[in-house]
Design a protein around this motif. Structure first.
Motif, PDB file in Angstrom:
ATOM      1  N   ILE A  47      -5.654   7.100  -1.549  1.00 57.11           N
ATOM      2  CA  ILE A  47      -6.693   6.180  -1.985  1.00 57.11           C
ATOM      3  C   ILE A  47      -7.123   5.304  -0.816  1.00 57.11           C
ATOM      4  O   ILE A  47      -6.385   5.125   0.155  1.00 57.11           O
ATOM      5  N   ASP A  48      -8.336   4.733  -0.930  1.00 57.39           N
ATOM      6  CA  ASP A  48      -8.905   3.958   0.173  1.00 57.39           C
ATOM      7  C   ASP A  48      -8.152   2.665   0.453  1.00 57.39           C
ATOM      8  O   ASP A  48      -8.033   2.247   1.600  1.00 57.39           O
ATOM      9  N   ASP A  49      -7.674   2.013  -0.587  1.00 57.00           N
ATOM     10  CA  ASP A  49      -7.150   0.663  -0.433  1.00 57.00           C
ATOM     11  C   ASP A  49      -5.764   0.588   0.182  1.00 57.00           C
ATOM     12  O   ASP A  49      -5.305  -0.499   0.548  1.00 57.00           O
ATOM     13  N   LEU A  50      -5.064   1.699   0.267  1.00 58.35           N
ATOM     14  CA  LEU A  50      -3.722   1.705   0.849  1.00 58.35           C
ATOM     15  C   LEU A  50      -3.637   2.747   1.960  1.00 58.35           C
ATOM     16  O   LEU A  50      -4.081   3.879   1.798  1.00 58.35           O
ATOM     17  N   SER A  51      -3.047   2.346   3.071  1.00 59.22           N
ATOM     18  CA  SER A  51      -2.888   3.247   4.214  1.00 59.22           C
ATOM     19  C   SER A  51      -1.574   4.012   4.102  1.00 59.22           C
ATOM     20  O   SER A  51      -0.708   3.703   3.267  1.00 59.22           O
ATOM     21  N   ASP A  52      -1.403   5.005   4.957  1.00 57.47           N
ATOM     22  CA  ASP A  52      -0.133   5.721   5.014  1.00 57.47           C
ATOM     23  C   ASP A  52       1.007   4.763   5.336  1.00 57.47           C
ATOM     24  O   ASP A  52       2.120   4.891   4.805  1.00 57.47           O
ATOM     25  N   GLU A  53       0.726   3.799   6.202  1.00 54.82           N
ATOM     26  CA  GLU A  53       1.748   2.811   6.555  1.00 54.82           C
ATOM     27  C   GLU A  53       2.168   1.992   5.335  1.00 54.82           C
ATOM     28  O   GLU A  53       3.352   1.679   5.157  1.00 54.82           O
ATOM     29  N   ASP A  54       1.191   1.658   4.473  1.00 56.41           N
ATOM     30  CA  ASP A  54       1.514   0.925   3.247  1.00 56.41           C
ATOM     31  C   ASP A  54       2.434   1.748   2.350  1.00 56.41           C
ATOM     32  O   ASP A  54       3.397   1.222   1.772  1.00 56.41           O
ATOM     33  N   ILE A  55       2.135   3.036   2.220  1.00 55.76           N
ATOM     34  CA  ILE A  55       2.961   3.905   1.372  1.00 55.76           C
ATOM     35  C   ILE A  55       4.361   4.031   1.961  1.00 55.76           C
ATOM     36  O   ILE A  55       5.364   3.994   1.224  1.00 55.76           O
ATOM     37  N   ARG A  56       4.458   4.166   3.275  1.00 51.80           N
ATOM     38  CA  ARG A  56       5.789   4.270   3.908  1.00 51.80           C
ATOM     39  C   ARG A  56       6.598   2.998   3.684  1.00 51.80           C
ATOM     40  O   ARG A  56       7.815   3.058   3.466  1.00 51.80           O
ATOM     41  N   ALA A 328     -14.272   6.147  -0.122  1.00 50.72           N
ATOM     42  CA  ALA A 328     -14.556   7.568  -0.328  1.00 50.72           C
ATOM     43  C   ALA A 328     -14.730   7.936  -1.798  1.00 50.72           C
ATOM     44  O   ALA A 328     -15.044   9.082  -2.119  1.00 50.72           O
ATOM     45  N   ASP A 329     -14.548   6.985  -2.685  1.00 48.38           N
ATOM     46  CA  ASP A 329     -14.584   7.236  -4.121  1.00 48.38           C
ATOM     47  C   ASP A 329     -15.990   7.647  -4.561  1.00 48.38           C
ATOM     48  O   ASP A 329     -16.957   6.913  -4.363  1.00 48.38           O
ATOM     49  N   GLN A 330     -16.081   8.807  -5.201  1.00 51.02           N
ATOM     50  CA  GLN A 330     -17.377   9.332  -5.636  1.00 51.02           C
ATOM     51  C   GLN A 330     -17.553   9.315  -7.149  1.00 51.02           C
ATOM     52  O   GLN A 330     -18.551   9.831  -7.666  1.00 51.02           O
ATOM     53  N   ARG A 331     -16.635   8.700  -7.886  1.00 53.54           N
ATOM     54  CA  ARG A 331     -16.695   8.749  -9.345  1.00 53.54           C
ATOM     55  C   ARG A 331     -17.990   8.162  -9.887  1.00 53.54           C
ATOM     56  O   ARG A 331     -18.344   7.031  -9.587  1.00 53.54           O
TER      57      ARG A 331
END
Length: 418
Positions: A47-56, A328-331
């Motif tokens: 998702i746009d609001d969280l980076s890979d670093e945030d998930i880690r 990037a959300d296209q909904r």
């Protein structure tokens, strides 16, 4: 064991998991997609609001993603954050909620708190969710706590997120509300207590209906202001200088996202089905906003006609096809019906969006590699979504014709505004 299990690890559930994990809450992220679960456990965001670093950082704090519904029994609190789309007849599709609630009911144990965050019509928590959860013999308000807390996530909003956006909570009983408020209060700055679940459910619908109606108002004004030769953007700029009694809303090519085009319909459907009469403001707003892509197509036809060009066979370039800027959300993006209607009338539709490499919703539209080259080649360029990476004025100068639906381009001979 886990402190909370959050069902649905998308734009709503994942930011909630992130904020909870930051204060030491042991979070279990449940999702039915094995691909999403595997990616999250490996430290990759989707998702746009969280980076890979945030998930880690979440994983390092003890966060786990899983597809194993049996692990829901481990959690003290279960939060349901699944999508609530519209059905084909325009009414609410409770399929995802029903599936999630049945899954919870199979693993519900005494002492747990169950919170629904998914937007829905008033009465869903009490009339749909509670009976299913009580099928096993446990009673809401006695054996387990039940509450509703509407999600208020605004994807791409850099100022307000899950932590500093006030959290509305309505409980089945006061004790249920206490339990839900205590959970959110551990990582959300402000918790607002509603009278009950129905009031909390309706609060979310009122918020988005308010926006939906006001957007429709300025969209309708855009049409007659154009016909009267009035610059609506200048009108809004002047009106918003009033320090009280006015909030600026802006016209556009339509409304998109997971809330504005959908949530008011839940309220309208509820009024019609339960009370037998229409919610006329909502239905009129829906009509106006839904016809904006067609209005844009008519304006494109007129602009090309001024250049002695037919719409059929002309190249039309769309800049930005997501539903809001910088994500990037296209909904429910209004770019989809806009492109489809242009294609149906014979236009050669191309697009450029820095956030979208493949536009699966409109496969007939070809993505261009160089936006600078594409604007010079296109018979007409439409700014559909204003991403911050666009140098709008520079692109407008290079374009043969530039149709600005966002009111950001400088005045020029080749520039037309909505």
């Amino acid at each position: 064991m886990a402190d909370v299990a959050i069902m649905g690890q998308g734009y709503v559930g994942l930011p909630l998991a992130y904020e909870a994990s930051k204060v030491g809450t042991q979070v279990l992220g449940f999702d039915i997609s094995q691909g999403i679960v595997d990616a999250l456990n490996s430290g990759t965001s989707h998702i746009d609001d969280l980076s890979d670093e945030d998930i880690r950082s979440m994983v390092d704090a003890g966060y786990q993603a899983t597809c194993d519904a049996g692990r829901l029994a481990e959690a003290s609190t279960i939060v349901i954050c699944v999508p609530t789309p519209l059905s084909e007849d325009g009414g609410p599709d409770l399929g995802p909620i029903n599936a999630a609630v049945h899954t919870v009911s199979e693993h519900l144990r005494s002492g747990q708190t169950v919170i629904l965050e998914s937007t829905t019509y008033p009465g869903t928590t009490d009339e749909v969710v509670r009976p299913v959860l009580e099928q096993g013999g446990l009673v809401a308000g006695k054996d387990f706590h039940l509450a509703f807390s509407p999600e208020r996530i605004d994807p791409g909003n850099e100022k307000f997120g899950a932590k500093n956006t006030p959290k509305v909570v309505g409980g089945h009983t006061p004790a249920c509300a206490d339990a839900a408020a205590a959970f959110y209060g551990s990582f959300v700055d402000t918790v607002v207590r509603a009278k009950g679940t129905r009031e909390a459910e309706t609060a979310k619908l009122l918020e988005n209906t308010y926006r939906h109606i006001n957007i429709a108002l300025v969209n309708e004004m855009a049409r007659f202001c154009h016909d009267l030769g009035i610059d609506l953007w200048d009108v809004i700029a002047a009106a918003k200088t009033k320090p009280f009694g006015f909030q600026a809303f802006y016209p556009g090519p339509g409304v998109g996202g997971h809330c504005i085009p959908i949530d008011p319909n839940y309220l309208s459907h509820s009024v019609r089905s339960k009370l037998g009469y229409p919610f006329r403001f909502v239905e009129l707003a829906q009509e106006i906003n839904a016809t904006m892509p067609a209005y844009i197509v008519q304006r494109v036809y007129d602009l090309l006609n001024e250049d002695c060009k037919p719409l059929r066979g002309s190249t039309v370039l769309l800049l930005g096809v997501t539903y809001k800027p910088n994500i990037a959300d296209q909904r429910e993006s209004p770019a989809v019906p806009l492109a489809q209607q242009l294609i149906a009338k014979g236009a050669d539709v191309r697009f450029f969006d820095p956030k979208v490499l493949e536009w699966s919703a409109v496969p007939e539209a070809r993505r261009v590699d160089s936006v600078e080259t594409a604007v010079t080649e296109a018979d007409l360029t439409i700014l559909v979504q204003n991403h911050r990476s666009f140098d709008v004025d520079a692109l407008a100068l290079k374009a043969q014709r530039f149709f600005d639906t966002r009111g950001v381009a400088a005045d020029g001979d080749k520039v037309q505004r909505l």
